[in-house]
Design a protein around this motif. Structure first.
Motif, PDB file in Angstrom:
ATOM      1  N   PHE A  63     113.237  70.959 129.552  1.00  7.82           N
ATOM      2  CA  PHE A  63     111.771  70.913 129.551  1.00  7.82           C
ATOM      3  C   PHE A  63     111.267  69.489 129.771  1.00  7.82           C
ATOM      4  O   PHE A  63     110.331  69.271 130.539  1.00  7.82           O
ATOM      5  CB  PHE A  63     111.214  71.477 128.241  1.00  7.82           C
ATOM      6  CG  PHE A  63     109.746  71.197 128.069  1.00  7.82           C
ATOM      7  CD1 PHE A  63     108.814  71.926 128.798  1.00  7.82           C
ATOM      8  CD2 PHE A  63     109.308  70.201 127.223  1.00  7.82           C
ATOM      9  CE1 PHE A  63     107.455  71.671 128.661  1.00  7.82           C
ATOM     10  CE2 PHE A  63     107.956  69.928 127.092  1.00  7.82           C
ATOM     11  CZ  PHE A  63     107.026  70.670 127.809  1.00  7.82           C
ATOM     12  N   ILE A  64     111.867  68.517 129.109  1.00  4.71           N
ATOM     13  CA  ILE A  64     111.433  67.122 129.275  1.00  4.71           C
ATOM     14  C   ILE A  64     111.653  66.669 130.722  1.00  4.71           C
ATOM     15  O   ILE A  64     110.799  65.983 131.295  1.00  4.71           O
ATOM     16  CB  ILE A  64     112.160  66.201 128.270  1.00  4.71           C
ATOM     17  CG1 ILE A  64     111.635  66.470 126.870  1.00  4.71           C
ATOM     18  CG2 ILE A  64     111.963  64.732 128.633  1.00  4.71           C
ATOM     19  CD1 ILE A  64     112.288  65.661 125.792  1.00  4.71           C
ATOM     20  N   ILE A  65     112.772  67.050 131.307  1.00  4.10           N
ATOM     21  CA  ILE A  65     113.015  66.708 132.714  1.00  4.10           C
ATOM     22  C   ILE A  65     111.929  67.329 133.591  1.00  4.10           C
ATOM     23  O   ILE A  65     111.356  66.655 134.450  1.00  4.10           O
ATOM     24  CB  ILE A  65     114.426  67.162 133.146  1.00  4.10           C
ATOM     25  CG1 ILE A  65     115.488  66.286 132.481  1.00  4.10           C
ATOM     26  CG2 ILE A  65     114.573  67.120 134.666  1.00  4.10           C
ATOM     27  CD1 ILE A  65     116.910  66.766 132.667  1.00  4.10           C
ATOM     28  N   CYS A  66     111.638  68.594 133.362  1.00  2.32           N
ATOM     29  CA  CYS A  66     110.581  69.263 134.142  1.00  2.32           C
ATOM     30  C   CYS A  66     109.222  68.632 133.890  1.00  2.32           C
ATOM     31  O   CYS A  66     108.406  68.488 134.812  1.00  2.32           O
ATOM     32  CB  CYS A  66     110.531  70.751 133.804  1.00  2.32           C
ATOM     33  SG  CYS A  66     111.979  71.658 134.346  1.00  2.32           S
ATOM     34  N   PHE A  67     108.960  68.219 132.657  1.00  7.44           N
ATOM     35  CA  PHE A  67     107.687  67.594 132.298  1.00  7.44           C
ATOM     36  C   PHE A  67     107.482  66.287 133.055  1.00  7.44           C
ATOM     37  O   PHE A  67     106.437  66.062 133.655  1.00  7.44           O
ATOM     38  CB  PHE A  67     107.653  67.348 130.782  1.00  7.44           C
ATOM     39  CG  PHE A  67     106.409  66.663 130.296  1.00  7.44           C
ATOM     40  CD1 PHE A  67     105.242  67.382 130.133  1.00  7.44           C
ATOM     41  CD2 PHE A  67     106.418  65.316 129.996  1.00  7.44           C
ATOM     42  CE1 PHE A  67     104.091  66.754 129.677  1.00  7.44           C
ATOM     43  CE2 PHE A  67     105.284  64.681 129.545  1.00  7.44           C
ATOM     44  CZ  PHE A  67     104.108  65.409 129.384  1.00  7.44           C
ATOM     45  N   TYR A  68     108.478  65.419 133.051  1.00  4.06           N
ATOM     46  CA  TYR A  68     108.328  64.115 133.700  1.00  4.06           C
ATOM     47  C   TYR A  68     108.419  64.183 135.219  1.00  4.06           C
ATOM     48  O   TYR A  68     107.890  63.319 135.901  1.00  4.06           O
ATOM     49  CB  TYR A  68     109.326  63.106 133.138  1.00  4.06           C
ATOM     50  CG  TYR A  68     108.857  62.552 131.819  1.00  4.06           C
ATOM     51  CD1 TYR A  68     107.782  61.674 131.763  1.00  4.06           C
ATOM     52  CD2 TYR A  68     109.461  62.928 130.633  1.00  4.06           C
ATOM     53  CE1 TYR A  68     107.321  61.193 130.558  1.00  4.06           C
ATOM     54  CE2 TYR A  68     109.011  62.436 129.418  1.00  4.06           C
ATOM     55  CZ  TYR A  68     107.944  61.570 129.389  1.00  4.06           C
ATOM     56  OH  TYR A  68     107.484  61.093 128.187  1.00  4.06           O
ATOM     57  N   LEU A  69     109.069  65.220 135.741  1.00  6.36           N
ATOM     58  CA  LEU A  69     109.103  65.400 137.193  1.00  6.36           C
ATOM     59  C   LEU A  69     107.954  66.291 137.669  1.00  6.36           C
ATOM     60  O   LEU A  69     107.850  66.582 138.859  1.00  6.36           O
ATOM     61  CB  LEU A  69     110.447  65.984 137.627  1.00  6.36           C
ATOM     62  CG  LEU A  69     111.652  65.069 137.416  1.00  6.36           C
ATOM     63  CD1 LEU A  69     112.928  65.766 137.854  1.00  6.36           C
ATOM     64  CD2 LEU A  69     111.484  63.741 138.130  1.00  6.36           C
ATOM     65  N   GLU A  70     107.111  66.730 136.729  1.00  9.32           N
ATOM     66  CA  GLU A  70     105.922  67.537 136.995  1.00  9.32           C
ATOM     67  C   GLU A  70     106.261  68.826 137.750  1.00  9.32           C
ATOM     68  O   GLU A  70     105.659  69.153 138.768  1.00  9.32           O
ATOM     69  CB  GLU A  70     104.860  66.719 137.716  1.00  9.32           C
ATOM     70  CG  GLU A  70     104.374  65.567 136.879  1.00  9.32           C
ATOM     71  CD  GLU A  70     103.259  64.773 137.515  1.00  9.32           C
ATOM     72  OE1 GLU A  70     103.140  64.781 138.758  1.00  9.32           O
ATOM     73  OE2 GLU A  70     102.504  64.147 136.763  1.00  9.32           O
ATOM     74  N   VAL A  71     107.237  69.544 137.222  1.00 12.98           N
ATOM     75  CA  VAL A  71     107.666  70.810 137.808  1.00 12.98           C
ATOM     76  C   VAL A  71     106.832  71.939 137.208  1.00 12.98           C
ATOM     77  O   VAL A  71     106.580  71.969 136.005  1.00 12.98           O
ATOM     78  CB  VAL A  71     109.173  71.049 137.526  1.00 12.98           C
ATOM     79  CG1 VAL A  71     109.606  72.417 137.998  1.00 12.98           C
ATOM     80  CG2 VAL A  71     110.005  69.962 138.155  1.00 12.98           C
ATOM     81  N   GLY A  72     106.411  72.868 138.050  1.00 12.56           N
ATOM     82  CA  GLY A  72     105.737  74.068 137.574  1.00 12.56           C
ATOM     83  C   GLY A  72     104.391  73.852 136.912  1.00 12.56           C
ATOM     84  O   GLY A  72     104.074  74.518 135.935  1.00 12.56           O
ATOM     85  N   GLY A  73     103.618  72.929 137.382  1.00  5.06           N
ATOM     86  CA  GLY A  73     102.282  72.718 136.838  1.00  5.06           C
ATOM     87  C   GLY A  73     102.220  71.805 135.625  1.00  5.06           C
ATOM     88  O   GLY A  73     101.137  71.576 135.082  1.00  5.06           O
ATOM     89  N   LEU A  74     103.344  71.303 135.158  1.00  7.96           N
ATOM     90  CA  LEU A  74     103.334  70.345 134.057  1.00  7.96           C
ATOM     91  C   LEU A  74     102.871  68.986 134.581  1.00  7.96           C
ATOM     92  O   LEU A  74     103.105  68.644 135.736  1.00  7.96           O
ATOM     93  CB  LEU A  74     104.739  70.206 133.455  1.00  7.96           C
ATOM     94  CG  LEU A  74     105.293  71.440 132.763  1.00  7.96           C
ATOM     95  CD1 LEU A  74     106.756  71.245 132.433  1.00  7.96           C
ATOM     96  CD2 LEU A  74     104.502  71.728 131.507  1.00  7.96           C
ATOM     97  N   SER A  75     102.244  68.210 133.729  1.00  5.02           N
ATOM     98  CA  SER A  75     101.764  66.891 134.131  1.00  5.02           C
ATOM     99  C   SER A  75     102.119  65.866 133.074  1.00  5.02           C
ATOM    100  O   SER A  75     101.821  66.048 131.889  1.00  5.02           O
ATOM    101  CB  SER A  75     100.246  66.907 134.335  1.00  5.02           C
ATOM    102  OG  SER A  75      99.777  65.601 134.576  1.00  5.02           O
ATOM    103  N   LYS A  76     102.739  64.791 133.499  1.00  2.50           N
ATOM    104  CA  LYS A  76     103.117  63.737 132.563  1.00  2.50           C
ATOM    105  C   LYS A  76     101.908  62.946 132.061  1.00  2.50           C
ATOM    106  O   LYS A  76     102.020  62.138 131.163  1.00  2.50           O
ATOM    107  CB  LYS A  76     104.148  62.809 133.190  1.00  2.50           C
ATOM    108  CG  LYS A  76     103.659  62.045 134.394  1.00  2.50           C
ATOM    109  CD  LYS A  76     104.767  61.196 134.978  1.00  2.50           C
ATOM    110  CE  LYS A  76     104.351  60.530 136.245  1.00  2.50           C
ATOM    111  NZ  LYS A  76     104.305  61.401 137.408  1.00  2.50           N
TER     112      LYS A  76
END
Length: 149
Positions: A69-82
């Motif tokens: 999840f943290i990797i996806c969060f910082y790479l902004e995968v799937g609508g997540l935004s850092k």
């Protein structure tokens, strides 16, 4: 097994320190639980306590999921935004410590000159970073995953 647990503890402790510096409360809580469960897992392995080993195994799966999840969060995968305050539980506007203090980064504080803005409020300009902060966070999480698997 003992050496692996020592590496897990050191990696979690290192990550805990940098998350404290950035006031990122969600990762701080996760790192704290990781440290406790690794100690229980080590104790369960040495004393052969099956329940502790099961707890450690379940936690390891959750820990790997958290790091993905943290990797996806910082790479902004799937609508997540850092840029959101998700890692601070929306309590503060603090961000990753690496954002301003990464390797090679030159941090410059610029005081606003507009009237009506508080005297202690300032903008921070960061330039010259060798590696962007989000990739450092991704590297930290990838190391945690590798040590857990």
């Amino acid at each position: 097994m003992f050496c692996l647990c020592v590496f897990l503890q050191l990696a979690a402790l290192e990550r805990q320190i940098f998350d404290f510096l950035g006031f990122q409360w969600a990762p701080i809580l996760g790192n704290f639980l990781q440290i406790i469960v690794v100690i229980l897992g080590l104790f369960g392995t040495i004393q052969y306590r099956p329940r502790y080993i099961v707890v450690y195994t379940v936690w390891t799966a959750l820990w790997v999921t958290w790091n993905v999840f943290i990797i996806c969060f910082y790479l902004e995968v799937g609508g997540l935004s850092k840029e959101t305050d998700l890692m601070t539980f929306n309590i503060s506007m603090h961000r990753s410590w690496w954002r301003e203090h990464g390797p090679g980064c030159i941090r410059r504080v610029v005081r606003p000159s507009a009237p009506g803005i508080l005297e202690d409020y300032s903008y921070v300009s960061v330039t010259g970073c060798i590696i962007d902060f989000q990739y450092l966070e991704v590297i930290h999480s990838a190391i945690q995953i590798l040590l857990s698997v």
